[in-house]
Design a protein around this motif. Structure first.
Motif, PDB file in Angstrom:
ATOM      1  N   ILE A 214       0.850  -1.189   0.000  1.00  0.00           N
ATOM      2  CA  ILE A 214       0.000   0.000   0.000  1.00  0.00           C
ATOM      3  C   ILE A 214       0.886   1.239   0.000  1.00  0.00           C
ATOM      4  CG2 ILE A 214      -1.754   1.292   1.267  1.00  0.00           C
ATOM      5  CD1 ILE A 214      -2.742  -1.370   2.402  1.00  0.00           C
TER       6      ILE A 214
ATOM      7  N   LEU B 124      -1.659  -1.509  -4.024  1.00  0.00           N
ATOM      8  CA  LEU B 124      -2.854  -0.681  -3.848  1.00  0.00           C
ATOM      9  C   LEU B 124      -2.402   0.754  -3.602  1.00  0.00           C
ATOM     10  CD1 LEU B 124      -5.907  -0.133  -3.077  1.00  0.00           C
ATOM     11  CD2 LEU B 124      -5.283  -0.825  -0.752  1.00  0.00           C
ATOM     12  N   ALA B 125      -2.991   1.692  -4.332  1.00  0.00           N
ATOM     13  CA  ALA B 125      -2.694   3.108  -4.124  1.00  0.00           C
ATOM     14  C   ALA B 125      -3.826   3.721  -3.316  1.00  0.00           C
ATOM     15  CB  ALA B 125      -2.544   3.828  -5.463  1.00  0.00           C
ATOM     16  N   LEU B 126      -3.533   4.117  -2.086  1.00  0.00           N
ATOM     17  CA  LEU B 126      -4.567   4.549  -1.151  1.00  0.00           C
ATOM     18  C   LEU B 126      -4.059   5.753  -0.373  1.00  0.00           C
ATOM     19  CD1 LEU B 126      -7.259   3.926   0.381  1.00  0.00           C
ATOM     20  CD2 LEU B 126      -5.915   2.429   1.878  1.00  0.00           C
TER      21      LEU B 126
ATOM     22  N   GLY C 258      -0.007   1.197  -7.577  1.00  0.00           N
ATOM     23  CA  GLY C 258      -1.450   1.047  -7.683  1.00  0.00           C
ATOM     24  C   GLY C 258      -1.908   0.065  -8.738  1.00  0.00           C
TER      25      GLY C 258
ATOM     26  N   THR D 258      -5.141  -1.934  -7.671  1.00  0.00           N
ATOM     27  CA  THR D 258      -6.092  -1.230  -6.805  1.00  0.00           C
ATOM     28  C   THR D 258      -7.512  -1.774  -6.976  1.00  0.00           C
ATOM     29  OG1 THR D 258      -4.773   0.799  -6.771  1.00  0.00           O
ATOM     30  CG2 THR D 258      -7.137   1.015  -6.322  1.00  0.00           C
TER      31      THR D 258
ATOM     32  N   LEU E  52      -9.624  -3.832  -4.040  1.00  0.00           N
ATOM     33  CA  LEU E  52     -10.822  -3.231  -3.442  1.00  0.00           C
ATOM     34  C   LEU E  52     -12.048  -4.110  -3.677  1.00  0.00           C
ATOM     35  CD1 LEU E  52     -10.291   0.540  -4.359  1.00  0.00           C
ATOM     36  CD2 LEU E  52      -9.999  -0.553  -2.120  1.00  0.00           C
TER      37      LEU E  52
ATOM     38  N   ALA F 204     -11.991   6.832  -6.529  1.00  0.00           N
ATOM     39  CA  ALA F 204     -10.953   7.304  -7.455  1.00  0.00           C
ATOM     40  C   ALA F 204     -11.195   8.758  -7.836  1.00  0.00           C
ATOM     41  CB  ALA F 204     -10.916   6.410  -8.690  1.00  0.00           C
TER      42      ALA F 204
ATOM     43  N   VAL G 129      -8.345   6.788  -3.773  1.00  0.00           N
ATOM     44  CA  VAL G 129      -7.528   5.721  -4.338  1.00  0.00           C
ATOM     45  C   VAL G 129      -7.072   6.149  -5.725  1.00  0.00           C
ATOM     46  CG1 VAL G 129      -8.781   3.916  -3.070  1.00  0.00           C
ATOM     47  CG2 VAL G 129      -9.439   4.470  -5.440  1.00  0.00           C
TER      48      VAL G 129
ATOM     49  N   VAL H 286      -6.324   4.461  -9.482  1.00  0.00           N
ATOM     50  CA  VAL H 286      -6.366   3.278 -10.344  1.00  0.00           C
ATOM     51  C   VAL H 286      -5.532   3.570 -11.578  1.00  0.00           C
ATOM     52  CG1 VAL H 286      -8.607   2.546  -9.481  1.00  0.00           C
ATOM     53  CG2 VAL H 286      -8.484   4.035 -11.471  1.00  0.00           C
TER      54      VAL H 286
END
Lengths: 376, 374
Positions: free
Chosen positions: A35, A72-74, A339, A342, A346, A361, A366, A368
């Motif tokens: 992450i 995951l890009a969060l 990401g 992502t 999710l 997004a 987040v 994507v």
């Protein structure tokens, strides 16, 4: 079947210690989700190559330490990002982090908050000096900790200054990953056996001291620097005729094997000095005395004779393997792009619908890779 | 040798005694790593071993929190094991003992020193346990019908002549990383290859205990562990065609003498401006040094300039500035200073019994130490 099949790890680890810990968990079979925040990516992604053609190439250090993970890009600074994280925590087993102390609490994802989402969560906080104490906030790298843990005091040439392993080895970072992974698995055992969630406060400085634990038995003594070993009559490197160094260990019981050379250090030094390194090492080995030419990393790579330690993948890249061998290869796959997974994370782990993901997004919670992917 | 180091904070710890100063002072051979070897018969190891006779007898410890309280771990030592393999097994067993497992020792472990025996042998039970063994740690001993971690010097498929831990560090490239290019390569202290192998054994064993349906056999070779530790060299060798090699005074990170001891000069790209402020020398302001690649190429010159300034400053003065500006410098602490350092005391990093300080297992579990007590 791998030992950690069915275990899910949320990996907030960066650079070596945190990210490498999670990489070992991935090698043991865990599903590791890396992450990263849109405002703070793993600094290991940045690589300054000397070759202009490599400008867009993924950092080899990052690739070696993050293969086999999903990404995951969060944005954890956003309350909605924190809510997403908590939902993922409720469906995961482990969180790994090595941020600056206090950052997790500021983000609302400290251990007590995580327990509300998952009473059985294991949080591994891998730090330089530990969660507490006057040095908890001191910024450190591996060699900083060698200095403060007593290891530098023991390393160096005899009758000379202390030394550190330096930026090219950064020893504490490497061993921290092995030990932290082992402690995380131990905590998973405790939780599986009915114990509560576990916060592991792992101090790299303390680990470095533990690794030289016997040296504290006589702390006032002169440090035994150099290459000597109390278990050997002699152990050192000697310069051969071709300019290469030969590492030699002469056990107490092996001294008579040097009869043809002489039984003083001067004799051995002089003898090796008149022979090429490979020949000297071979002759000593034939006599039953451990000896080897000191090799460069380039030579180690060229020989490529290891069991599980490294992996060479298609395209020629060299990746870290594992320091143990279970008879199956380390987790395959390239390191993920920022990401890259992502949407699937999710959806499958978080249980979010496409509409919700599109909304997250659109609000920057987040990231994507392809907006259209979330819209399908 | 520099002068006697003074305590970290205002001489609190006093002078450090050098019991073998007379030996050290009689001989010099700067090319060898151990100057005192020069001119002696091959018994320098005995000199080092003599010091170990003064350490105290074995401490028996048990863990207050028994994470693996229901597990029986068996260390199988054999005459065919090297000291390094035996110590790796013992180190792994020591960790399990600290975690509350019943660690049994079969055979005679080999230790490089008496202090290693004290540290590695703590909290264990002699002999084979009754009933089933949860996991076995072995080198060349015969296998048991139990999950096991097998340790060796070389990977099973790789033959070769007799090895020592030291020569494996040479073969893995680790020896080429530390030291001065004009002098002998240097090994890490206190049998670190065996200790790292012991850590790897611990992690593999913990994974086997977690999932009994998983693989029942893991192998660890010290050579593989050495190569794994040295991974950055191999990655860079593939990328650049040349691996990093020991640079001594030309290294970007190195130890610099200061007024009362030494400081680890450790800094990254973002720390350069603050480091320049600390040193306060106009010679560091030249445009050449604005690029890290240039700084790396001129590390010896930079270190010399830094050294001039540090020579007039104490560790405390340097660290006060470094802490405020978040530069990752580190004071080199003697082993005594590490024990008595405030950070160690606050965190209970050492436990002391019969006058011997021993580092506790380096983890706090829900804020509590896994305390080792007699």
């Amino acid at each position: 079947m791998k030992p950690l099949d069915d275990i899910t790890v949320l990996d907030l680890g960066i650079i070596t210690a945190g990210a490498a810990t999670s990489a070992i968990l991935a090698d043991l079979g865990a599903d590791v989700i890396k992450i990263e925040s849109p405002t703070y990516r793993d600094p290991f992604r940045i690589w300054v190559s000397l070759k202009p053609e490599d400008q867009d190439k993924l950092s080899p250090h990052f690739g070696a330490t993050n293969r086999g993970k999903r990404a995951l890009a969060l944005n954890l600074k956003e309350p909605d990002g924190q809510a997403v994280f908590h939902r993922l925590v409720s469906r995961s087993d482990v969180v790994v982090e090595n941020f600056r102390r206090g950052v997790l609490d500021k983000l609302g994802i400290g251990f007590q908050q995580l327990l509300r989402s998952n009473p059985g969560i294991v949080l591994a906080s891998i730090s330089s000096q530990g969660e507490t104490g006057p040095n908890a906030m001191q910024v450190s790298y591996g060699s900083t900790l060698e200095c403060m843990a007593g290891m530098a005091w023991l390393l160096g040439y005899d009758a000379d200054a202390p030394a550190v392993s330096g930026v090219d080895l950064n020893y504490p970072d490497q061993v921290a990953a092995i030990f932290s992974a082992g402690m995380i698995v131990s905590a998973l055992s405790s939780v599986r056996d009915g114990g509560p969630g576990v916060h592991l406060d792992l101090s790299q400085r303390e680990l470095t001291s533990y690794l030289i634990g016997d040296s504290f038995a006589e702390p006032e003594g002169k440090p035994a620097r150099g290459n000597g070993d109390a278990a050997a009559a002699l152990q050192d490197c000697f310069l051969a005729a071709d300019g290469r160094w030969v590492a030699v260990t002469v056990a107490h019981g092996d001294v008579p094997k040097l009869e043809g050379i002489g039984t003083t250090t001067d004799d051995l030094e002089a003898w090796i000095g008149t022979h090429p390194a490979a020949g000297a090492a071979e002759a000593l080995g034939t006599a039953g005395i451990p000896a080897a030419v000191t090799r460069t990393g380039t030579e180690v790579l060229a020989e490529a004779r290891w069991s599980s330690a490294m992996r060479e993948v298609s395209g020629g890249a060299i990746l870290k393997g594992t320091p143990f061998n279970f008879g199956h290869p380390a987790r395959s796959g390239d390191a993920p792009r920022f990401g890259e997974h992502t949407v699937e994370i999710l959806e499958r782990l978080g249980g979010y619908g496409r509409e919700e993901i599109r909304d997250l997004a659109a609000r920057g919670v987040v990231v994507v890779e392809e907006p259209a992917e979330a819209a399908e | 040798m520099r002068g006697v180091p003074i305590g970290y904070r205002g001489g609190r710890f006093g002078a450090v005694r050098f019991p073998f100063a007379n030996v050290k002072d009689t001989v010099t051979n700067p090319r060898l790593s151990n100057a005192r070897h020069r001119g002696y018969l091959l018994d320098a190891g005995r000199i080092l071993a003599e010091r170990d006779k003064r350490v105290h007898p074995k401490i028996v410890k048990q863990s207050a929190m028994k994470i693996f309280g229901d597990k029986k771990i068996l260390e199988q030592h054999s005459d065919g094991d090297t000291t390094a393999v035996s110590e790796a097994i013992s180190f792994c067993g020591r960790i399990f003992a600290d975690l509350g497992a019943a660690v049994h020792v079969d055979g005679t472990p080999r230790y490089r020193s008496r202090s290693a025996r004290t540290f590695l042998g703590s909290g264990k039970i002699e002999g084979v346990p009754s009933g089933a063994v949860s996991l076995s740690l072995r080198g060349t001993a015969d296998p048991l019908p139990a999950p096991e971690v097998r340790l060796s010097m070389l990977p099973r498929e790789r033959g070769g002549s007799r090895s020592s831990e030291f020569t494996l560090m040479a073969v893995s490239g680790l020896l080429d990383i530390v030291g001065d290019p004009a002098r002998a390569p240097l090994s890490l202290p206190a049998g670190q290859l065996a200790r790292a192998a012991g850590l790897a054994a611990f992690t593999a064993a913990a994974a086997q205990l977690f999932n009994p349906d998983g693989p029942a056999h893991a192998e660890i070779s010290l050579l593989d562990v050495g190569i794994w530790l040295n991974w950055k060299s191999l990655v860079l060798a593939r990328e650049n065609g040349v691996a990093p090699s020991r640079l001594g005074p030309g290294a970007e990170w190195q130890v610099i003498a200061c007024r009362d001891g030494w400081i680890g000069l450790v800094y990254r790209e973002n720390d350069w401006v603050a480091l320049k402020e600390l040193v306060g020398d106009a010679r560091l302001d030249v445009p050449l040094y604005d690029l890290r690649a240039n700084r790396k190429a001129h590390s010896a010159e930079i270190a010399a300039i830094v050294g001039e300034r540090f020579a007039a400053m104490s560790r405390e003065e340097i660290m006060d500035f470094a802490s405020k500006r978040r530069i990752p410098l580190g004071p080199v602490l003697t082993t005594t200073e590490v024990i008595e350092d405030e950070q160690s005391i606050v965190r209970g990093a050492f436990v002391t019994h019969d006058g011997i300080a021993t580092p506790r297992l380096p983890v706090l579990w829900n804020g509590r130490p896994l305390e080792t007590t007699p």
